[in-house]
Design a protein around this motif. Structure first.
Motif, mmCIF file in Angstrom:
data_model
loop_
_atom_site.group_PDB
_atom_site.id
_atom_site.type_symbol
_atom_site.label_atom_id
_atom_site.label_comp_id
_atom_site.label_asym_id
_atom_site.label_seq_id
_atom_site.Cartn_x
_atom_site.Cartn_y
_atom_site.Cartn_z
ATOM 1 N N THR A 1 36.268 36.160 40.879
ATOM 2 C CA THR A 1 35.970 36.171 39.450
ATOM 3 C C THR A 1 37.194 35.845 38.615
ATOM 4 N N ASP A 2 36.936 35.206 37.513
ATOM 5 C CA ASP A 2 37.933 35.023 36.453
ATOM 6 C C ASP A 2 37.964 36.335 35.678
ATOM 7 N N ILE A 3 39.088 37.000 35.610
ATOM 8 C CA ILE A 3 39.127 38.312 34.955
ATOM 9 C C ILE A 3 39.003 38.209 33.439
ATOM 10 N N MET A 4 38.985 36.976 32.911
ATOM 11 C CA MET A 4 38.669 36.780 31.505
ATOM 12 C C MET A 4 37.162 36.600 31.316
ATOM 13 N N GLY B 1 46.881 39.484 23.686
ATOM 14 C CA GLY B 1 46.159 39.909 24.870
ATOM 15 C C GLY B 1 45.827 41.380 24.857
ATOM 16 N N ARG B 2 44.548 41.713 25.021
ATOM 17 C CA ARG B 2 44.134 43.113 25.105
ATOM 18 C C ARG B 2 43.246 43.350 26.323
ATOM 19 N N HIS B 3 43.014 42.290 27.086
ATOM 20 C CA HIS B 3 42.030 42.394 28.164
ATOM 21 C C HIS B 3 42.618 43.190 29.322
ATOM 22 N N ARG B 4 42.005 44.349 29.634
ATOM 23 C CA ARG B 4 42.411 45.155 30.769
ATOM 24 C C ARG B 4 41.172 45.629 31.503
ATOM 25 N N ARG B 5 41.375 45.936 32.767
ATOM 26 C CA ARG B 5 40.291 46.527 33.512
ATOM 27 C C ARG B 5 40.896 47.489 34.524
ATOM 28 N N THR B 6 40.340 48.672 34.633
ATOM 29 C CA THR B 6 40.824 49.630 35.608
ATOM 30 C C THR B 6 39.857 49.690 36.762
ATOM 31 N N SER B 7 40.361 49.465 37.970
ATOM 32 C CA SER B 7 39.523 49.516 39.152
ATOM 33 C C SER B 7 39.240 50.961 39.517
ATOM 34 N N GLY B 8 38.271 51.172 40.398
ATOM 35 C CA GLY B 8 37.935 52.522 40.821
ATOM 36 C C GLY B 8 39.059 53.155 41.615
ATOM 37 N N GLY B 9 39.030 54.492 41.721
ATOM 38 C CA GLY B 9 40.014 55.188 42.508
ATOM 39 C C GLY B 9 41.360 55.306 41.844
ATOM 40 N N GLY B 10 41.430 55.099 40.543
ATOM 41 C CA GLY B 10 42.690 55.260 39.836
ATOM 42 C C GLY B 10 43.646 54.106 39.999
ATOM 43 N N LEU C 1 47.368 33.342 38.564
ATOM 44 C CA LEU C 1 47.317 32.047 37.891
ATOM 45 C C LEU C 1 46.656 32.233 36.538
ATOM 46 N N VAL C 2 47.330 31.743 35.502
ATOM 47 C CA VAL C 2 46.883 31.910 34.116
ATOM 48 C C VAL C 2 46.792 30.532 33.478
ATOM 49 N N VAL C 3 45.664 30.242 32.816
ATOM 50 C CA VAL C 3 45.450 28.928 32.207
ATOM 51 C C VAL C 3 45.080 29.082 30.738
ATOM 52 N N LEU D 1 48.896 40.464 28.701
ATOM 53 C CA LEU D 1 49.787 39.358 28.380
ATOM 54 C C LEU D 1 49.927 39.238 26.873
ATOM 55 N N PRO D 2 51.053 38.744 26.396
ATOM 56 C CA PRO D 2 51.270 38.651 24.950
ATOM 57 C C PRO D 2 50.390 37.614 24.267
ATOM 58 N N VAL D 3 49.829 36.702 25.031
ATOM 59 C CA VAL D 3 48.926 35.685 24.502
ATOM 60 C C VAL D 3 47.684 35.666 25.394
ATOM 61 N N THR D 4 46.512 35.833 24.803
ATOM 62 C CA THR D 4 45.281 35.928 25.581
ATOM 63 C C THR D 4 44.981 34.624 26.314
ATOM 64 N N PRO D 5 44.814 34.670 27.638
ATOM 65 C CA PRO D 5 44.523 33.450 28.388
ATOM 66 C C PRO D 5 43.089 32.976 28.179
ATOM 67 N N THR D 6 42.863 31.724 28.496
ATOM 68 C CA THR D 6 41.503 31.205 28.570
ATOM 69 C C THR D 6 40.864 31.633 29.893
ATOM 70 N N ALA D 7 41.629 31.514 30.964
ATOM 71 C CA ALA D 7 41.162 31.918 32.286
ATOM 72 C C ALA D 7 42.335 32.521 33.046
ATOM 73 N N ARG D 8 41.987 33.455 33.965
ATOM 74 C CA ARG D 8 43.054 34.154 34.688
ATOM 75 C C ARG D 8 42.489 34.661 36.020
ATOM 76 N N TRP D 9 43.160 34.282 37.094
ATOM 77 C CA TRP D 9 42.738 34.731 38.419
ATOM 78 C C TRP D 9 43.882 35.525 39.048
ATOM 79 N N HIS D 10 43.549 36.683 39.585
ATOM 80 C CA HIS D 10 44.561 37.611 40.071
ATOM 81 C C HIS D 10 44.008 38.252 41.350
ATOM 82 N N PRO D 11 44.518 37.895 42.542
ATOM 83 C CA PRO D 11 43.971 38.435 43.787
ATOM 84 C C PRO D 11 43.862 39.961 43.827
#
Length: 484
Positions: free
Chosen positions: A49-52, A7-16, A234-236, A23-33
């Motif tokens: 959105t699915d963050i993947m 897993g390398r997928h990251r995203r930084t939101s605005g405002g720091g 939730l990670v799938v 995650l140690p294994v890249t998900p197919t789909a991932r939803w995170h409120p």
């Protein structure tokens, strides 16, 4: 694709704002409120959105997306109350229900729901719902059993060694379910760091398209098809996940959400007063109040399971106590195991029992050779019954006196020097105060106070349910006072 990789997928939101934990294994789909892009209407999820970047979700119907909420620690989550669900876009596919995995971070509201579905492949609205032998992940109980983690109809109770750890609670936890063909090890189920090994589900279901969160897509009209839970992540995966990778995913999610393993169990038992009805949604019942993140009412290493069910009398409590997969099977060796219960409203009403008859029934529930709650090794916190009106209060008042009499300790063998010395205490729920107005649950007059009762002289309001659980301004009368 298989979705398997580092897993390398990251995203930084605005405002720091913090980035999405890797995650140690890249998900197919991932939803995170906290990190998904969410569109709301009336405080409910319309889409997210699915963050993947693969499969976004949309409300199951107008106004029935889960509620968007923020806990006391500032963390966003989605609350499903048993009448909400989300559609997952058809871009999420799987070749086989036996080669997929789901990991969930959140809280299970209560055990009164027979099948608390978290995630299932297939989508009713899209016409792709197929029989997967029940959902990919659910918290489910059979008959009078406890709420065990389950995948495709196969329960964690089937693993005799890990069975006590496979009961989901209202506290924050990470649940995992990895389905694999039998040759690859069958199905693995996780609750935090504990892993159970069970047989593979009987239905393979090929060509899975889309999914649903909070409902079993194949039989959405069935009783218990909808879920009640708080979802923090939730990670799938649409391919098999090994035990080693599953262990690593569980660990990473626990770290990301600051979750510690539970080592003690508190079971809450009773009728609708404990379950929560009317204005008290399943997200505000006693177990949820006690475990609210940031509330610090009970230590984080306690699992809290709400077994209260509407209409229950002592007879139903006996059935749940004695079920092969009942809550006593959640006994954790080496930890504290506590039952807190209040029962009597329906025994005095529908059952027409007198205070003396009820006393005899409850005494036998606690102290019966081999099968009693005390004989099974549990410590008991008996909650003094909250007030009712008329004929109910006429029995409640003398019953309280009976259980506070020293004879009760003798009858339950919990007196000094008894077989279960010190294993029973009375929680003075009836003496709870909230502010300077005196008691709120003690007298018939209290039961008529619609600030704390829902106008029926029986069920607490949202405020009443909260102070009944946390003790109000008399915390010594909290269900959990003194637990460490």
């Amino acid at each position: 694709g298989t979705g398997i990789g580092i897993g390398r997928h990251r995203r930084t939101s605005g405002g720091g704002a913090p980035s999405i934990p890797a995650l140690p294994v890249t998900p197919t789909a991932r939803w995170h409120p906290q990190f998904s892009g969410v569109v709301e209407s009336g405080g409910r999820v319309v889409s997210a959105t699915d963050i993947m970047g693969l499969a976004d979700v949309t409300e199951g119907g107008a106004g029935i997306g889960p509620r968007v909420m923020i806990d006391a620690l500032g963390r966003k989550f989605w609350r499903f109350e048993g009448a909400e669900f989300l559609n997952v876009a058809a871009a999420l596919t799987a070749a086989n229900a036996r080669d997929a995995a789901v990991f969930f971070v959140g809280r299970a509201h209560r055990a009164a729901i027979s099948t608390n579905n978290v995630f299932s492949f297939g989508n009713a609205a899209g016409g792709t719902a197929v029989n997967t032998g029940n959902s990919n992940m659910a918290v489910a109980r059979l008959s009078n059993g406890a709420p065990f983690l389950r995948a495709h109809g196969t329960s964690g109770s089937a693993d005799v060694v890990q069975k006590p750890w496979m009961v989901a609670g209202s506290q924050m936890q990470v649940l995992g379910a990895a389905s694999r063909v039998t040759a690859q090890g069958g199905t693995s189920l996780w609750i935090n760091t504990k892993r159970a090994s069970v047989a593979q589900g009987s239905v393979a279901a090929l060509s899975l398209v889309g999914a649903e969160i909070g409902r079993y897509a194949f039989s959405p009209g069935a009783s218990g098809a909808w879920g009640a839970f708080d979802l923090y992540e939730l990670v799938v995966y649409n391919a098999a996940v090994s035990n080693a990778n599953g262990d690593a995913i569980q660990s990473a999610l626990m770290t990301a959400h600051s979750i510690v393993d539970f080592s003690n169990t508190l079971v809450l038992e009773g009728d609708s007063i404990m379950q929560g009805t009317g204005l008290v949604t399943s997200g505000i019942n006693a177990a949820m109040v006690l475990t609210n993140p940031g509330a610090a009412i009970i230590p984080a290493n306690w699992r809290v399971v709400n077994m209260g069910m509407s209409g229950n009398q002592v007879a139903e409590l006996l059935a749940k106590r004695d079920d092969a997969n009942g809550w006593p099977s959640a006994f954790l060796a080496g930890g504290q195991n506590v039952l807190a219960f209040e029962i009597g409203r329906n025994d005095f009403g529908t059952g027409a029992q007198t205070a003396a008859q009820h006393y005899t029934s409850v005494t036998a529930y606690l102290n019966t050779t081999t099968t009693g709650v005390l004989q099974r090794g549990w410590t008991v916190r008996q909650m003094a019954n909250i007030a009712g009106s008329g004929a109910i209060q006429t029995q409640v008042a003398p019953y309280r006196a009976l259980i506070r009499n020293a004879q009760y300790l003798t009858d339950t063998q919990t007196q000094s020097g008894g077989s279960f010395d010190g294993k029973l205490s009375i929680v003075s729920t009836d003496l709870i105060e909230d502010g300077g107005a005196g008691t709120v649950f003690e007298t018939e007059s209290d039961a008529a106070n619609t600030t704390y009762y829902a106008g029926d002289n029986t069920h607490p309001t949202v405020l009443g349910a909260t102070v009944r659980a946390n003790g109000g301004t008399t915390p010594a009368y909290s269900i959990t006072a003194g637990l460490t």
